[in-house]
Design a protein around this motif. Sequence first.
Motif, PDB file in Angstrom:
ATOM      1  N   ASP A   1      55.467 -80.652  -7.078  1.00 45.69           N
ATOM      2  CA  ASP A   1      54.108 -80.120  -7.180  1.00 45.69           C
ATOM      3  C   ASP A   1      53.738 -79.223  -5.996  1.00 45.69           C
ATOM      4  N   MET A   2      54.605 -79.135  -4.987  1.00 48.40           N
ATOM      5  CA  MET A   2      54.343 -78.195  -3.889  1.00 48.40           C
ATOM      6  C   MET A   2      54.276 -76.755  -4.388  1.00 48.40           C
ATOM      7  N   SER A   3      54.943 -76.485  -5.507  1.00 47.38           N
ATOM      8  CA  SER A   3      54.959 -75.124  -6.066  1.00 47.38           C
ATOM      9  C   SER A   3      54.144 -75.047  -7.350  1.00 47.38           C
ATOM     10  N   SER A   4      53.070 -75.813  -7.421  1.00 48.98           N
ATOM     11  CA  SER A   4      52.317 -75.983  -8.664  1.00 48.98           C
ATOM     12  C   SER A   4      51.691 -74.696  -9.207  1.00 48.98           C
ATOM     13  N   TYR A   5      51.588 -73.639  -8.375  1.00 40.25           N
ATOM     14  CA  TYR A   5      50.994 -72.384  -8.834  1.00 40.25           C
ATOM     15  C   TYR A   5      52.012 -71.247  -8.771  1.00 40.25           C
ATOM     16  N   ILE A   6      53.286 -71.595  -8.875  1.00 42.40           N
ATOM     17  CA  ILE A   6      54.361 -70.599  -8.834  1.00 42.40           C
ATOM     18  C   ILE A   6      55.152 -70.675 -10.128  1.00 42.40           C
ATOM     19  N   THR A   7      55.210 -69.576 -10.865  1.00 44.45           N
ATOM     20  CA  THR A   7      56.011 -69.523 -12.083  1.00 44.45           C
ATOM     21  C   THR A   7      56.409 -68.076 -12.365  1.00 44.45           C
ATOM     22  N   GLY A   8      57.542 -67.928 -13.031  1.00 41.84           N
ATOM     23  CA  GLY A   8      58.055 -66.604 -13.361  1.00 41.84           C
ATOM     24  C   GLY A   8      58.600 -65.834 -12.175  1.00 41.84           C
ATOM     25  N   GLN A   9      58.938 -66.536 -11.098  1.00 46.29           N
ATOM     26  CA  GLN A   9      59.324 -65.867  -9.858  1.00 46.29           C
ATOM     27  C   GLN A   9      60.812 -66.037  -9.541  1.00 46.29           C
ATOM     28  N   LEU A  10      61.327 -65.094  -8.764  1.00 43.06           N
ATOM     29  CA  LEU A  10      62.685 -65.153  -8.235  1.00 43.06           C
ATOM     30  C   LEU A  10      62.595 -65.369  -6.731  1.00 43.06           C
ATOM     31  N   ILE A  11      63.214 -66.451  -6.253  1.00 44.86           N
ATOM     32  CA  ILE A  11      63.238 -66.750  -4.821  1.00 44.86           C
ATOM     33  C   ILE A  11      64.664 -66.576  -4.314  1.00 44.86           C
ATOM     34  N   SER A  12      64.852 -65.650  -3.386  1.00 51.23           N
ATOM     35  CA  SER A  12      66.168 -65.420  -2.795  1.00 51.23           C
ATOM     36  C   SER A  12      66.340 -66.343  -1.586  1.00 51.23           C
ATOM     37  N   VAL A  13      67.451 -67.080  -1.581  1.00 50.56           N
ATOM     38  CA  VAL A  13      67.770 -67.965  -0.467  1.00 50.56           C
ATOM     39  C   VAL A  13      69.120 -67.489   0.059  1.00 50.56           C
ATOM     40  N   ASP A  14      69.077 -66.430   0.876  1.00 49.64           N
ATOM     41  CA  ASP A  14      70.312 -65.725   1.226  1.00 49.64           C
ATOM     42  C   ASP A  14      70.389 -65.322   2.703  1.00 49.64           C
ATOM     43  N   GLY A  15      69.502 -65.845   3.520  1.00 47.82           N
ATOM     44  CA  GLY A  15      69.530 -65.511   4.933  1.00 47.82           C
ATOM     45  C   GLY A  15      69.175 -64.074   5.241  1.00 47.82           C
ATOM     46  N   GLY A  16      68.509 -63.403   4.305  1.00 51.77           N
ATOM     47  CA  GLY A  16      68.194 -61.982   4.485  1.00 51.77           C
ATOM     48  C   GLY A  16      69.425 -61.113   4.307  1.00 51.77           C
ATOM     49  N   MET A  17      70.064 -61.259   3.156  1.00 50.66           N
ATOM     50  CA  MET A  17      71.340 -60.590   2.925  1.00 50.66           C
ATOM     51  C   MET A  17      71.176 -59.088   2.787  1.00 50.66           C
ATOM     52  N   ARG A  18      72.142 -58.363   3.342  1.00 51.66           N
ATOM     53  CA  ARG A  18      72.149 -56.906   3.263  1.00 51.66           C
ATOM     54  C   ARG A  18      73.482 -56.480   2.659  1.00 51.66           C
ATOM     55  N   LEU A  19      73.446 -55.966   1.431  1.00 51.74           N
ATOM     56  CA  LEU A  19      74.690 -55.542   0.756  1.00 51.74           C
ATOM     57  C   LEU A  19      74.810 -54.025   0.808  1.00 51.74           C
TER      58      LEU A  19
END
Length: 241
Positions: A223-241
Amino acid sequence: MTDLLKGKVAVVTGGARGLGGAMCQLFSDEGAEVIALDMGDMTYEKTNVTYMPLNVTDKQESKEVFDHIIEKFGKIDILVNNAGITKDALTRKMSDDQWDAVIDVNLNGVFNLTRYVGPHMAEQGRGSIINISSVVGTYGNIGQANYAATKGAVVSLAKTWAKEFAMKGADVRVNTIAPGYTMTDILKTVPDDLLDKFAKMTMLNRLGQPEEIANAALFLASDMSSYITGQLISVDGGMRL
């Protein structure tokens, strides 16, 4: 632990090892009853984690496993679509079998289970679905046309399902996590010089740990994210390709 998922029933595909295993163990620590679905053997033992075999590409088996979970546990509050494979090759060298196998597991496999779980959550009035994508789904990668296609597709699926499963007023949230290079067993076989190269591609100059991806999944499942939907969360350390 804080019992963020107390009383919840969580289902994780590809839950026997790697990122899925880390999620199952963390969800269990946070009070959830967890079902780890996988074709391989479990690589850990954890209280309140039940293993069930499932080939996500099998439509009938997916329906039977869904029915069994509902019969045994009564509900599904959380679904993590984590199961995935790679079969890499340059496009000009990629075989039909390589293309079809990755599409079948990474895309069809996500649909095969969610087509039942999503409507179930809509009917019960709440739930959280999390698709596991990849930085490759956003940036692309040489030799991974099949993998990149599926990992981009599951982002679009999540956005569509976020609308569909909530359209009658149900509190069903659907989001996506895109991990970067993470130290699972696969990366442990990669030479150190390549690991150093991958690490330097991030703002934080290091590789991720499975627990860090699991923490993001816990946030979206709870429920910590109870108002978050349809989103993409990147967990990549700030990746630079």
